[in-house]
Design an enzyme around this catalytic site. Structure first.
Site, mmCIF file in Angstrom:
data_model
loop_
_atom_site.group_PDB
_atom_site.id
_atom_site.type_symbol
_atom_site.label_atom_id
_atom_site.label_comp_id
_atom_site.label_asym_id
_atom_site.label_seq_id
_atom_site.Cartn_x
_atom_site.Cartn_y
_atom_site.Cartn_z
ATOM 1 N N LYS A 139 -9.527 -3.921 2.949
ATOM 2 C CA LYS A 139 -8.144 -3.459 3.162
ATOM 3 C C LYS A 139 -8.000 -2.653 4.456
ATOM 4 O O LYS A 139 -6.948 -2.697 5.098
ATOM 5 C CB LYS A 139 -7.652 -2.645 1.963
ATOM 6 C CG LYS A 139 -7.726 -3.390 0.630
ATOM 7 C CD LYS A 139 -6.974 -4.713 0.640
ATOM 8 C CE LYS A 139 -7.288 -5.572 -0.570
ATOM 9 N NZ LYS A 139 -6.775 -6.928 -0.503
ATOM 10 N N GLU A 179 -3.496 7.173 3.287
ATOM 11 C CA GLU A 179 -2.139 6.850 3.729
ATOM 12 C C GLU A 179 -1.184 7.939 3.277
ATOM 13 O O GLU A 179 -1.430 8.618 2.285
ATOM 14 C CB GLU A 179 -1.667 5.531 3.076
ATOM 15 C CG GLU A 179 -2.194 4.268 3.690
ATOM 16 C CD GLU A 179 -1.672 3.024 2.962
ATOM 17 O OE1 GLU A 179 -0.950 3.167 1.954
ATOM 18 O OE2 GLU A 179 -2.001 1.921 3.402
ATOM 19 N N HIS A 220 -0.230 -0.858 -12.827
ATOM 20 C CA HIS A 220 -0.611 -1.894 -11.862
ATOM 21 C C HIS A 220 -0.562 -3.305 -12.422
ATOM 22 O O HIS A 220 -1.030 -4.247 -11.795
ATOM 23 C CB HIS A 220 -1.990 -1.601 -11.264
ATOM 24 C CG HIS A 220 -2.076 -0.231 -10.665
ATOM 25 N ND1 HIS A 220 -1.248 0.175 -9.642
ATOM 26 C CD2 HIS A 220 -2.851 0.834 -10.966
ATOM 27 C CE1 HIS A 220 -1.524 1.434 -9.339
ATOM 28 N NE2 HIS A 220 -2.480 1.859 -10.130
ATOM 29 N N ARG A 250 -4.080 -15.790 -2.191
ATOM 30 C CA ARG A 250 -4.149 -16.728 -3.327
ATOM 31 C C ARG A 250 -2.729 -17.101 -3.734
ATOM 32 O O ARG A 250 -1.760 -16.517 -3.246
ATOM 33 C CB ARG A 250 -4.821 -16.030 -4.514
ATOM 34 C CG ARG A 250 -4.036 -14.770 -4.913
ATOM 35 C CD ARG A 250 -4.485 -14.163 -6.216
ATOM 36 N NE ARG A 250 -3.583 -13.110 -6.661
ATOM 37 C CZ ARG A 250 -3.627 -11.844 -6.272
ATOM 38 N NH1 ARG A 250 -4.546 -11.432 -5.412
ATOM 39 N NH2 ARG A 250 -2.751 -10.965 -6.739
HETATM 40 C C1 MV4 Z 1 1.116 3.123 -2.343
HETATM 41 C C2 MV4 Z 1 2.073 3.884 -3.032
HETATM 42 C C3 MV4 Z 1 2.723 4.885 -2.351
HETATM 43 N N1 MV4 Z 1 2.419 5.130 -1.063
HETATM 44 N N2 MV4 Z 1 0.845 3.411 -1.053
HETATM 45 C C4 MV4 Z 1 -0.191 0.381 -6.061
HETATM 46 C C5 MV4 Z 1 -0.563 -1.062 -6.042
HETATM 47 C C6 MV4 Z 1 -1.171 -1.292 -4.701
HETATM 48 N N3 MV4 Z 1 -0.995 -2.626 -4.250
HETATM 49 C C7 MV4 Z 1 -0.485 -0.270 -3.853
HETATM 50 N N4 MV4 Z 1 0.021 0.750 -4.724
HETATM 51 C C8 MV4 Z 1 0.684 1.827 -4.219
HETATM 52 N N5 MV4 Z 1 0.457 2.118 -2.931
HETATM 53 C C9 MV4 Z 1 1.483 4.402 -0.448
HETATM 54 N N6 MV4 Z 1 1.192 4.665 0.822
HETATM 55 C C10 MV4 Z 1 2.308 3.605 -4.368
HETATM 56 C C11 MV4 Z 1 1.595 2.598 -4.961
HETATM 57 C C12 MV4 Z 1 1.790 2.511 -6.379
HETATM 58 C C13 MV4 Z 1 0.994 3.303 -7.251
HETATM 59 C C14 MV4 Z 1 -0.050 4.100 -6.776
HETATM 60 C C15 MV4 Z 1 -0.818 4.889 -7.638
HETATM 61 C C16 MV4 Z 1 -0.546 4.868 -9.008
HETATM 62 C C17 MV4 Z 1 0.478 4.067 -9.509
HETATM 63 C C18 MV4 Z 1 1.253 3.277 -8.632
HETATM 64 C C19 MV4 Z 1 2.277 2.473 -9.123
HETATM 65 C C20 MV4 Z 1 3.016 1.717 -8.261
HETATM 66 C C21 MV4 Z 1 2.778 1.730 -6.888
#
Ligand code: MV4
Length: 494
Positions: free
Chosen positions: A116, A200, A235, A291
């Site tokens: 990533k 981030e 998630h 995918r």
């Molecule tokens: C984030 C975020 C907020 N800020 N990145 C979760 C899935 C993955 N693909 C990316 N995710 C997130 N990335 C930044 N910079 C919020 C999420 C996020 C999340 C993160 C931690 C715990 C639960 C979450 C639920 C939805 C989205």
């Protein structure tokens, strides 16, 4: 054209791929574990071979065995579907070595997108907007502290080998930083075998918006618009739709062009997804899913493009069958993932035998599934029963149609989340399109709403139970109930 496709997957996606094969006149081969002998996908295939015991590590993840079967049966290509080996560069590489066409991007691209931090760096290099943060791995506390001070708290620490949310830690202030860094590194090491993490800026309630892309071996790449996947729990996505209510024509054109360019830059071959976070009208690159995705049908419903067929064409060396200017987004599609789980008990998986089964149909409805009445959902794999997709000329029609279909759906014998979906489809914020990644946690009445729905369905369940063999009083979830309930609960526009 490839001449015979081994599908290295199971369940609904295996059937989805085999359906494309059949329409293209290409024979399909199933591989199945001992737990999947009676599964529909193994029967649907033109040929089917056992590959080992139920645990995925002993069967669906066994690279050597899958390739051995492909060679023995004369398959010249392998479709990995999603999950299992789909984004495994070692598997793609093994296929390349054996002269078997991996239907998807090259092992080089899988490797790059699986890292990533590398993917982020690649996007920064190309001028794609990314969330403020690091462009290198963070190993030491002082590095994390410096970057956090630069971008400001809260920040989020993510495993570089991960994606999909596992191990991510939100950090509110410097006091929490050291512990969070350590724990993310530990989870990264145990889960992904790589302790690299990155930092981030944390966005508080962004929308999750992703673009479907297709790239061919001639260097062409297009996008098929976006999907909004904000409605998820731990998630796990629950509901996806296309288009997103938050994306204007102008923003779509801009994000789509960036997504297609990104695909072109990395030499992406096949169907893929570029994920973004969307907040306050701005968007930020998140990661690439290399995918075909669970939620690809909503894009197929609004664009009319068969994404799996395109992937097979691309793997065969053919150019994309459609140009960007020819892509039209028509209406709106919503997908509900129907899971065997208990929403009243923290959504724990509830595998078991389906005693009776009737799935909805009619105008604008698509059901992708690998189950049937008397089928037993195995505890060894993901407990998804089906994907219920509703299309409408606009979002309101798609929602109304989804409600109607949910009330037609009958699953007897296993706990499932249909009533939860009914509650979401009636939720005023959902109906208004006010979505964010924290939707489910912040809509605190959803479980109570669902209980009310279940309560009002009880008499009908009892009335219906005689229609189904076996026990009386079994939870025959509405279904024919549509007749009496539909006009009240499907039409209501909060
Ligand atoms: C984030 C975020 C907020 N800020 N990145 C979760 C899935 C993955 N693909 C990316 N995710 C997130 N990335 C930044 N910079 C919020 C999420 C996020 C999340 C993160 C931690 C715990 C639960 C979450 C639920 C939805 C989205």
């Amino acid at each position: 054209m490839v001449t015979k496709i081994l599908v290295a997957n199971r369940g609904e996606i295996a059937i989805r791929i085999m359906r494309a094969c059949r329409e293209m006149g290409i024979p399909s081969v199933a591989v199945y574990s001992e737990a999947d002998k009676e599964a529909l996908f193994a029967k649907y295939a033109d040929e089917a071979y056992p590959i080992g015991p139920p645990p995925a590590t002993a069967s669906y993840l066994n690279i050597k065995k899958v390739i051995e079967v492909a060679k023995e049966c004369g398959a010249d290509s392998i479709h990995p579907g999603y999950g299992f080996l789909a984004e495994n560069p070692k598997f793609a590489h093994a296929c390349e070595q054996e002269g078997i066409k991996f239907i998807g991007p090259s092992s080089r691209v899988l490797e790059l997108m699986g890292d990533k931090v590398a993917a982020r760096r690649e996007m920064i290099k190309e001028g794609v907007p990314v969330v403020p943060g690091t462009d290198e791995c963070v190993a030491e506390f002082w590095q994390a502290r410096d970057i956090a001070n630069q971008i400001g708290y809260p920040v989020i620490i993510k495993p570089s080998g991960g994606g999909g949310g596992i191990g991510m830690t939100i950090v509110a202030n410097e006091g929490e930083l050291a512990k969070a860094l350590e724990s993310t590194q530990a989870i990264a090491a145990t889960t992904f075998g790589l302790c690299d993490v990155y930092v981030e800026k944390y966005l508080s309630n962004p929308r999750h918006i992703e673009f479907q892309i297709l790239g061919d071996s001639k260097g062409n790449a297009i996008h098929l618009g976006e999907r909004e996947c904000s409605i998820q729990r731990r998630h796990q996505k629950l509901i996806e739709e296309s288009p997103s209510a938050a994306v204007t024509r102008e923003v779509r054109a801009k994000m789509g062009e960036i997504a297609a360019n990104a695909a072109r830059w990395v030499g992406y071959e096949g169907a893929g997804t570029i994920e973004f976070l969307f907040s306050d009208g701005r968007f930020y690159f998140l990661e690439v899913n290399a995918r075909v995705q669970v939620e690809h049908p909503v894009t197929e419903m609004v664009t009319g493009v068969d994404i799996v067929k395109e992937g097979i064409r691309i793997a065969s060396g053919l150019p994309l069958s459609i140009k960007q200017e020819e892509v039209r987004m028509n209406g709106c599609a919503i997908e509900c993932r129907i899971n065997a789980e208990d929403p009243l008990n923290d959504f724990v998986p509830a595998p078991g035998k389906i005693k009776s089964y009737h799935s909805p149909g009619g105008t604008g409805i698509r059901v992708d599934s690998g189950v049937y009445a008397s089928y037993t959902i195995s505890p060894f794999y993901d407990p998804m029963v089906s994907k219920l997709i509703a299309w409408g000329r606009d979002r309101n029609e798609a929602i109304t149609r989804m409600r109607r279909a949910l009330y037609e759906y009958i699953i007897v014998g296993i706990k499932n989340n249909i009533s939860f979906h009914k509650a979401v489809m009636e939720n005023p914020r959902f109906v208004k399109g006010e979505l964010g990644t924290h939707f489910i946690d912040s809509e605190t009445t959803l479980i109570e709403d669902m209980k009310r729905i279940m309560e009002r369905e009880k008499p009908l369940e009892e009335k219906l139970s005689h229609l189904f063999e076996g026990k009386k009083r079994i939870a025959a979830i509405s279904g024919v109930a549509a007749i009496t309930q539909m006009h009240r609960h499907c039409q209501a526009k909060p």
